[in-house]
Design a protein around this motif. Structure first.
Motif, mmCIF file in Angstrom:
data_model
loop_
_atom_site.group_PDB
_atom_site.id
_atom_site.type_symbol
_atom_site.label_atom_id
_atom_site.label_comp_id
_atom_site.label_asym_id
_atom_site.label_seq_id
_atom_site.Cartn_x
_atom_site.Cartn_y
_atom_site.Cartn_z
ATOM 1 N N VAL A 74 0.898 -1.209 -0.116
ATOM 2 C CA VAL A 74 0.113 -0.059 -0.080
ATOM 3 C C VAL A 74 0.833 1.299 -0.009
ATOM 4 C CG1 VAL A 74 -1.568 1.292 1.251
ATOM 5 C CG2 VAL A 74 -1.841 -1.062 1.184
ATOM 6 N N VAL A 84 -6.804 4.803 0.697
ATOM 7 C CA VAL A 84 -7.004 4.161 1.609
ATOM 8 C C VAL A 84 -6.896 5.015 2.913
ATOM 9 C CG1 VAL A 84 -5.593 2.224 3.198
ATOM 10 C CG2 VAL A 84 -5.728 2.071 0.789
ATOM 11 N N LEU A 95 -6.899 -0.483 8.210
ATOM 12 C CA LEU A 95 -6.222 -0.760 6.946
ATOM 13 C C LEU A 95 -6.419 -1.872 6.162
ATOM 14 C CD1 LEU A 95 -2.921 0.719 5.802
ATOM 15 C CD2 LEU A 95 -3.364 -1.845 5.547
ATOM 16 N N VAL A 99 -8.433 -2.672 2.327
ATOM 17 C CA VAL A 99 -7.666 -3.221 1.589
ATOM 18 C C VAL A 99 -8.196 -4.573 1.202
ATOM 19 C CG1 VAL A 99 -5.491 -4.631 0.683
ATOM 20 C CG2 VAL A 99 -5.443 -2.228 2.293
#
Length: 205
Positions: A74, A84, A95, A99
């Motif tokens: 990321v 994000v 997170l 994702v």
């Protein structure tokens, strides 16, 4: 609907990592339950207990390594990281959860509106009756299981700690006091909105 697009290499790598992470989490939970049972019988087998402990340590380390790799991927993608970061401003969305949803939907590339995204994810409540057990409900198994699984706990958290979601949850339960499961599923659907706003429309949260 727009033409089908193959999953981007970055999303595919993230998806594979996230799915492996989910699998290991289940293995870890099972191993921890087994260890708990081993430690509370009349007679304990020290060797088996030690093996199970090492197995738990292996799963824990593997999870840490996978999560580190996910964060690294990321960070290396500036555009993805920016999106994000914006989505994780919503209380309850971490997170890893963000994702998972993004890589399972290929960044929402195939959806024209939030209704299509919700339909793909499949969070819904269905009636489950058997014999004398009437009126019971469960979460539908239609749609993408990975998205449903990763949104369930964040929805519970948001219903308790996110002011807007608390109000939304309470309003549903107030109308139907026995509909707590339905209210949680509605929160799961509502949590998909910020994803769509950021990924498809470029708007705020």
């Amino acid at each position: 609907m727009p033409a089908w697009q193959p999953t981007s290499l970055n999303y595919k790598e993230l998806r594979d990592l996230c799915r492996e992470l989910s699998s290991i989490k289940k293995d870890l939970t099972r191993a921890e339950c087994q260890l708990h049972a081993m430690e509370h019988p009349h007679h304990k087998n020290a060797r088996v207990t030690a093996l199970k402990t090492r197995q738990i340590e292996f799963y824990t380390q593997a999870m840490e390594e996978i999560e580190t790799e996910i964060r690294k991927l990321v960070e290396e993608d500036g555009e993805l990281k920016e999106k994000v970061d914006r989505i994780t401003k919503v209380k309850g969305l971490g997170l890893i959860t963000v994702v998972i949803v993004l890589c399972e939907t290929n960044g929402f590339r195939l959806f024209n509106n939030i209704r299509q995204a919700v339909s793909y994810a499949g969070p819904d409540v269905v009636l489950k009756e058997s014999g004398k057990f009437k009126g019971r409900t469960r979460i539908s198994k239609k749609g993408n299981a990975a998205i449903r699984q990763c949104l369930f706990m964040p929805a519970l958290s948001a219903a308790n700690h996110n002011k807007n979601m608390q109000t939304f949850y309470a309003r549903i339960v107030e109308k139907t006091p026995q509909a707590k499961r339905k209210a949680i599923v509605a929160c799961m659907r509502k949590l998909l909105t910020p994803y769509f706003c950021v990924m498809e429309k470029g708007g705020g949260i």
